[in-house]
Design an enzyme around this catalytic site. Structure first.
Site, PDB file in Angstrom:
ATOM      1  CB  CYS A 176      38.069  43.046  35.716  1.00  0.00           C
ATOM      2  SG  CYS A 176      39.295  41.765  35.938  1.00  0.00           S
ATOM      3  NE  ARG A 234      31.234  41.229  41.289  1.00  0.00           N
ATOM      4  CZ  ARG A 234      30.623  40.329  40.550  1.00  0.00           C
ATOM      5  NH1 ARG A 234      30.855  39.044  40.732  1.00  0.00           N
ATOM      6  NH2 ARG A 234      29.763  40.702  39.598  1.00  0.00           N
TER       7      ARG A 234
END
Length: 414
Positions: free
Chosen positions: A86, A178
């Site tokens: 990320c 997730r």
């Protein structure tokens, strides 16, 4: 596609969670993989990957270098997978002569984009994983990063569906939330089916993720529907500017730049694995037990706090945080494993369990089992227990990949 094995390229492979899940699902063959840790000389994760799956067709080189200098090393494939980091995905520029998007160097999403873009024979399917905050980052433009990804994939000819999945909601041993997203190239039957049927039907009943992980009916919270700008620089600069919340819910689909998204709730009534089922029922090495002298520190870190603290500059401020269950509850799935799980030092976030031999931390094998990896998958000469814990903090729950892999294969062969 004939009923033969789907050829897979695995990026950001870590210690091979995607591969384990797809191989358990059956009918998948990894034809090339890449794992590169930029910040360290010792490539521990890659060593584990090679020890378990062999060195053949495995690359331990910076993926950006491979794309620039040895692109022919990446074979044609049917499915591109990876759990990518990320980062800040903002766009540097777009090329005027419509060759596509140019993202900032070092941002690994653009490596994925560049592989797909450069391939004449584009992968038919994509399967990616990321932290769920991807759907609402950055704070200044909630959802912009995900919008950038969706539009860049739209320009490459893909429809995309996504779902935020907490593995524990479906009986798996760890509360790990997730976002998983699947892409279908316009040359596939799946893309045509998505195009021609109700989008709500696909993401709630008939699609790959809906079949792998069913959701509750009669809780239709209504669609949020919008069109993405077809200029990614506009998305990068303007998407949801000033918006208080993300436009993306935990479930959705995008085709032709049109997004439909809705909040959904898991539906599961099968067997549930809890922490007690994972814990080794024997005395483990002494180093995992909490020293009596450290118990007070553990209690303090895990406990509720209201105190005045001082910043480095000398500024005093009020600090408060709630207490955590200590030791960890054995009759529930575990909390999310983090990368700092290993090592003896007391910590708020490490797991501690009560056993008949005393309070102790979790062992590497227990951490592997919480991610549904084979026992001792990460055990290798030269790899410390702390490093093995770090791998599991970065890994995914293999069972989630296996379930989605099975349903994807069914759809491919319809």
């Amino acid at each position: 596609m004939e009923k033969n094995k789907i050829k897979v390229v695995e990026l950001f492979a870590g210690v091979g969670g995607f591969r384990l899940g797809l191989e358990k699902a059956g009918n998948y063959e990894v034809v090339w993989s890449n794992q590169w840790e930029p910040s360290t000389k010792a490539q521990h994760a890659s060593w584990v990957y090679e020890a378990r799956f062999g060195k053949e067709n495995h690359s331990n080189e910076n993926i950006e270098t491979v794309i620039e200098k040895n692109f022919e090393d990446i074979p044609d494939h049917d499915l591109l997978v990876g759990g990518f980091p990320c980062q800040d995905y903002s766009v540097a520029t777009t090329l005027k002569n419509s060759k596509g998007v140019v993202g900032k160097k070092g941002i690994l999403w653009w490596s994925i984009y560049n592989i797909i873009n450069k391939k004449e024979r584009k992968p038919k399917y994509l399967f990616f994983e990321n932290v769920d905050r991807l759907l609402k980052s950055p704070a200044s433009q909630r959802g912009r990063d995900f919008a950038l990804m969706l539009e860049s994939l739209n320009q490459l000819g893909y429809a995309v569906e996504w779902r935020v999945i907490n593995a524990a909601d479906y009986g798996m041993p760890q509360r790990r939330r997730r976002v998983f997203f699947l892409g279908y190239h316009k040359s596939t039957k799946a893309y045509q089916r998505i195009k021609n049927q109700s989008k709500e039907e696909w993401i709630s009943k008939t699609g790959v993720i809906a079949n792998a992980f069913p959701i509750q009916e009669n809780l239709n919270t209504g669609f949020n529907q919008f069109k993405l700008d077809n200029d990614v620089t506009v998305i990068s600069d303007e998407f949801n500017k000033g918006g208080k919340k993300s436009l993306f819910e935990n479930t959705g689909i995008m085709i032709g730049g049109e997004v439909k998204t809705m909040k959904t709730y898991p539906k599961y009534d099968g067997k549930r694995i809890v922490l007690r089922d994972i814990v080794l029922n024997k005395k483990v090495e002494d180093e995992f037990y909490i020293d009596n002298g450290d118990e007070e520190k553990w209690n303090y870190l895990k406990g509720a706090k209201k105190e005045i603290r001082k910043s480095k500059s000398g500024h005093e401020y009020h600090y408060a945080e709630g207490g955590m269950v200590f030791p960890d509850a054995l009759n529930k799935p575990s909390r999310t494993i983090i990368t700092g799980e290993g090592g003896k030092s007391p910590s708020r976030f490490k797991h501690v369990i009560e056993t008949k031999y005393g309070l102790r931390r979790l062992t590497p094998v227990e951490l592997e089992k919480l991610n549904m990896f084979p026992e001792n998958h990460t055990k290798l000469d030269g790899i410390s227990d702390t490093k093995r814990a770090f791998f599991m903090g970065n890994a995914l729950v293999v069972g989630v990949i296996e379930n989605i892999g099975k349903e994807l294969y069914k759809k491919v062969n319809l």
